[in-house]
Enzyme design. Structure first.
Site, short mmCIF file in Angstrom:
data_model
loop_
_atom_site.label_atom_id
_atom_site.label_comp_id
_atom_site.label_asym_id
_atom_site.label_seq_id
_atom_site.Cartn_x
_atom_site.Cartn_y
_atom_site.Cartn_z
N THR A 294 0.82 -1.22 0.00
CA THR A 294 0.00 0.00 0.00
C THR A 294 0.85 1.27 0.00
O THR A 294 1.80 1.39 0.76
CB THR A 294 -0.93 0.01 1.23
OG1 THR A 294 -0.19 -0.46 2.35
CG2 THR A 294 -2.11 -0.91 1.01
N ASP A 359 7.64 -5.88 7.84
CA ASP A 359 6.86 -4.63 7.78
C ASP A 359 7.75 -3.44 7.41
O ASP A 359 7.55 -2.33 7.90
CB ASP A 359 6.13 -4.38 9.13
CG ASP A 359 5.22 -3.16 9.10
OD1 ASP A 359 4.74 -2.79 8.01
OD2 ASP A 359 5.00 -2.55 10.16
N TRP A 445 6.87 7.86 9.05
CA TRP A 445 6.38 8.83 8.07
C TRP A 445 6.87 10.25 8.34
O TRP A 445 6.74 11.12 7.48
CB TRP A 445 4.83 8.83 8.08
CG TRP A 445 4.32 9.19 9.42
CD1 TRP A 445 4.04 8.32 10.43
CD2 TRP A 445 4.16 10.51 9.95
NE1 TRP A 445 3.69 9.03 11.57
CE2 TRP A 445 3.76 10.37 11.30
CE3 TRP A 445 4.30 11.79 9.42
CZ2 TRP A 445 3.51 11.46 12.12
CZ3 TRP A 445 4.07 12.89 10.24
CH2 TRP A 445 3.66 12.71 11.57
N VAL A 594 0.83 5.76 15.18
CA VAL A 594 0.71 4.39 15.69
C VAL A 594 1.35 4.20 17.06
O VAL A 594 0.78 3.55 17.94
CB VAL A 594 1.22 3.36 14.65
CG1 VAL A 594 2.70 3.56 14.33
CG2 VAL A 594 0.96 1.95 15.13
O1 LIG Z 1 0.69 -0.83 5.53
C1 LIG Z 1 -0.12 0.10 5.55
O2 LIG Z 1 -1.06 0.17 4.75
C2 LIG Z 1 0.10 1.16 6.54
C3 LIG Z 1 -0.67 2.32 6.61
C4 LIG Z 1 -0.35 3.30 7.57
C5 LIG Z 1 -1.21 4.51 7.54
O3 LIG Z 1 -1.97 4.65 6.57
O4 LIG Z 1 -1.21 5.34 8.41
C6 LIG Z 1 0.74 3.07 8.45
C7 LIG Z 1 1.45 1.86 8.29
N1 LIG Z 1 1.12 0.96 7.37
C8 LIG Z 1 2.59 1.52 9.08
O5 LIG Z 1 3.17 0.45 8.91
C9 LIG Z 1 3.03 2.42 10.06
O6 LIG Z 1 4.03 2.16 10.75
C10 LIG Z 1 2.32 3.62 10.25
C11 LIG Z 1 2.51 4.67 11.15
C12 LIG Z 1 1.52 5.56 10.90
C13 LIG Z 1 1.26 6.81 11.59
O7 LIG Z 1 0.54 7.63 11.01
O8 LIG Z 1 1.77 6.98 12.69
N2 LIG Z 1 0.76 5.12 9.86
C14 LIG Z 1 1.21 3.94 9.46
CA LIG Z 2 2.26 -1.12 7.34
#
Ligand SMILES: O=C(O)c1cc(C(=O)O)c2c(n1)C(=O)C(=O)c1cc(C(=O)O)[nH]c1-2
Ligand SMILES: [Ca+2]
Length: 726
Positions: A294, A359, A445, A594
């Site tokens: 994704t 991941d 991010w 997260v």
């Molecule tokens: O694999 C995914 O589709 C996906 C989506 C997202 C997201 O959309 O926020 C995160 C992650 N993975 C992810 O692995 C991750 O560590 C993460 C941290 C965050 C955040 O906003 O703090 N989103 C995401």
């Molecule tokens: Ca992820």
């Protein structure tokens, strides 16, 4: 600077001459030349130019945002018209009124309440004093940055009970602007175009093509050449990644590119999918669980090469053995991919983590730069994905130039000359294993920035320990107690190990030399999950911290020059811009994301707020709010024989939002070891059709049974009792 109508912008230039004349001579000359060229038409039109902040003014300055104006702004950095400031997404501002000499005098000018209690990850966009920023739940705020007053806000009304459909908090990383429209990707999968003056919906598209898998949008759209591009998240749930381009004016679909192949018994969408399918083992029927990849954050447009670069996400499920049992690279997971910006056709890819098993998303924001490497000019992408390596990639063809680990890692000893990692023997073990970096990433991010004056990239680096063991019996959506979050649709192919991880957490700001592939300096924090960065020609780096400060460093030396408290942990990156010739710095603050769901590094947790600073600012800060918490839970009656089953239920339904009771401290979601005795004693009333559904808590009706409640109570109270100091 965004200029429309031209006469209006000429007026803006006049007061700036005084400012620019203190800059290096050639800049001052250029400013004077431009001003002289426009002064005549300006004075003629002065009488009729609309008042700043009026609808006419907003219409004029936002209608003028297009590719040419974004490019023109790159020369001055007067506005911040696009998420990364410029198309190269450097987050390097040429403004230097605020600089290493006077930053000590930086003070608050205004603060603005975002009316949110979850994570705030957006970089504020600003054109001629009109600011657009998002809060949690994809709510957009338009603010008059001259006064800090609301112009309008737009709530797309995401069904709060569906908050659990995304992995990582109900966040949004910001909007895009183009020709009078504001674009926002909504958590529930919509892409919405708003009128920049009124906040009214101009058009709205459901970008989701599959309602069976859990998709969300958290990333900022990117707009170029009249197209708006958006991806989505969902790889933790079993989803197939894709990005879609829509016509910015009409919302009609222009192109779509999938990041991983679908069912090979059906026709492939394009040649890139046919090629990718050769790197997956169909024995697993990987398409049922989506495959992942994704594109949930970085999408970067390169006007020079007319390419758009996508950073793709992790595999779904995480464990390759479950996804593709005979191995394979599983293209295009964890990759940088170049597409033709007009057609969306695949051009090249570089896979940073072949056969992802950890991941290791490559969705982290990238930066385009022109660097001199080994004596030759190279057009490169700078990238620091979750996997702990800093990459320099040739963006004309995707060829590997170099990669160097910026933190300790245990999955590879490095990359060979062809750009393949040399994996360690333990990297794909079936024994319990400390993933280093873990799934929270060595860099997530939080945007990095690149200052061409120092030649350094400012990178929020971290370690968050996680210990896992492969789940050999994993099957798509099969609910087995103990599978992490499977009750809410997660599909990882891993279980958490009963033994705690042996590595330790840290958070640090790294100044990284991308040519030497070497650290220049670092600033250590008390915790991981610190904010994105901004760097300026004033030789500064700005960063918010998990412990609730907004800090400025000397960009060359790393010396801390200034800091102010901002009322909660800060995760987003700041932006800087001028209004009527004066420089401001703004940061949107709201603890979350997260890691911020279940941990915190300050006892302050104020609601989401935008803070704006300038030299000699002296506005009072808003009253900061203390974190609400009870002492360690005590006195809920339970049957100790229930603890075992309760543990498995808790892992399957609760742990990645609420954390481990009493052990984690709680973030923007409360830790159940530190809530009132009454709450846990009446757990049933919270779990089934509970009162927190309007704050994002799922209704567990049909997901949990009444007889599960005493088991969960036993685990929660039992764990609190187990850690209570004797
Ligand atoms: O694999 C995914 O589709 C996906 C989506 C997202 C997201 O959309 O926020 C995160 C992650 N993975 C992810 O692995 C991750 O560590 C993460 C941290 C965050 C955040 O906003 O703090 N989103 C995401
Ligand atoms: Ca992820």
């Amino acid at each position: 600077m965004i200029r429309s109508p031209r006469v209006d912008s000429a007026c803006r230039l006049l007061p700036e001459i005084a400012v620019t004349s203190r800059r290096p001579a050639h800049l001052a000359q250029a400013a004077v030349a431009i001003a002289l060229g426009l002064t005549l038409s300006c004075s003629a039109a002065l009488a009729q130019s609309p008042a700043k902040g009026s609808p006419e003014h907003i219409k004029a300055v936002t209608s003028a945002v297009d590719g040419a104006s974004i490019k023109a702004n790159t020369a001055t950095s007067n506005d911040w018209p696009t998420i990364g400031l410029d198309y190269a997404e450097t987050r390097f501002s040429k403004l230097n009124q605020i600089n290493a000499d006077n930053v000590k005098k930086l003070g608050l000018v205004w603060s603005y309440p975002l009316e949110s209690s979850r994570g705030v990850e957006a970089t504020p966009l600003v054109v001629d004093g009109v600011m657009y920023v998002t809060a949690s739940w994809s709510v957009v705020h338009a603010i008059d940055a001259r006064t800090g007053k609301r112009l309008w806000s737009y709530d797309p009304k995401v069904d709060r009970e569906k908050g659990y459909k995304g992995c990582c908090d109900v966040v949004n990383r910001g909007v895009a602007l183009w020709k009078g429209k504001v674009f926002v990707g909504v958590y529930d999968g919509r892409l919405v175009a708003l009128d920049a003056v009124t906040g009214k919906v101009a058009w709205e598209k459901d970008t989701l093509i599959d309602k069976e898998h859990s998709y969300t949008i958290t990333g900022a759209p990117r707009v170029f050449n009249g197209k708006v591009v958006i991806g989505n998240g969902g790889a933790e749930f079993g989803a197939r990644g894709y990005v879609t381009a829509y016509d910015a004016e009409t919302g009609n679909q222009a192109w779509r590119w999938f990041t991983v192949p679908g069912d090979p018994s059906k026709p492939f969408e394009d040649e890139s999918m046919a090629a990718a399918a050769k790197t997956w083992d169909p024995a697993s029927k990987y398409w049922i669980n989506g495959g992942g990849g994704t594109a949930w954050d970085t999408i970067t447009f390169d006007p020079e090469l007319n390419m758009v670069y996508i950073g793709t996400g992790n595999g779904a499920p995480w464990a390759r053995n479950a996804r593709s049992p005979s191995g394979g690279d599983n293209l295009y997971l964890a990759s940088l991919v170049a597409l033709n910006a007009d057609t969306g056709k695949y051009i090249w890819h570089y896979q940073e983590t072949p056969g992802d098993n950890w991941d290791y998303t490559s969705t982290q924001p990238m930066i385009l730069a022109d660097l001199n490497i080994d004596g030759a000019p190279r057009k490169v992408i700078l990238h620091a994905p979750k996997n702990g390596f800093f990459f320099v990639i040739d963006r004309t063809n995707g060829k590997f130039i170099s990669a160097k680990n910026f933190v300790d890692v245990n999955w590879t000893t490095g990359y060979d000359a062809n750009g393949r990692p040399m994996e360690t023997a333990d990297a794909r073990t079936d024994k319990p294993y400390d993933m280093i970096p873990g799934p929270y990433g060595a860099h997530n991010w939080h945007p990095m920035s690149f200052n061409p004056q120092t030649g350094l990239v400012y990178l929020p680096a971290q370690n968050i320990p996680v210990r896992v063991v492969e789940d050999k019996k994993w099957a798509h959506n099969e609910n087995a107690p103990g599978r992490p979050m499977v009750g809410l649709g997660w599909n990882l192919g891993y279980n958490f190990d009963a033994d705690p991880p042996k590595n330790t957490p840290f958070g640090r700001l790294l100044a990284w030399d991308p040519v030497k592939q070497k650290e220049a300096w670092r600033a250590e924090y008390v915790a991981p999950w610190n904010g994105g960065t901004l760097t300026t020609a004033g030789n500064l780096v700005f960063q918010g911290s998990a412990d609730g400060r907004f800090i400025a460093y000397n960009a060359t030396t790393g010396e801390k020059l200034w800091e102010k408290p901002v009322g909660s942990g800060a995760v987003a990156a700041a932006s800087t811009y001028t209004i009527d010739g004066k420089q401001y710095v703004s940061i949107a603050v709201g603890w979350g994301g997260v890691f911020g769901l279940l941990q915190r590094a300050t006892e302050l947790q104020s609601p989401g707020t935008v803070y704006t600073f300038a030299i000699d600012g002296n506005a009072p800060p808003p009253e900061f709010v203390k974190y609400q918490t009870e002492g360690l839970l005590a006195g809920v009656p339970y049957d100790p024989n229930h603890v075992g089953e309760g543990t498995l239920l808790y892992l399957s339904n609760c742990v990645l939002c609420h954390g481990v009771p009493g052990v984690d401290k709680g973030g923007n979601i409360r830790n159940l070891g530190y809530v009132s005795k009454e709450t846990i004693a009446n757990l049933k009333d919270f779990v089934f059709k509970g009162p927190f559904r309007d704050q994002g808590m799922p209704d567990f009706t049909g997901k949990l049974k009444e007889e599960d409640i005493p088991k969960l109570q036993a685990f929660i109270q039992g764990t609190a009792d187990a850690i209570r100091p004797k």
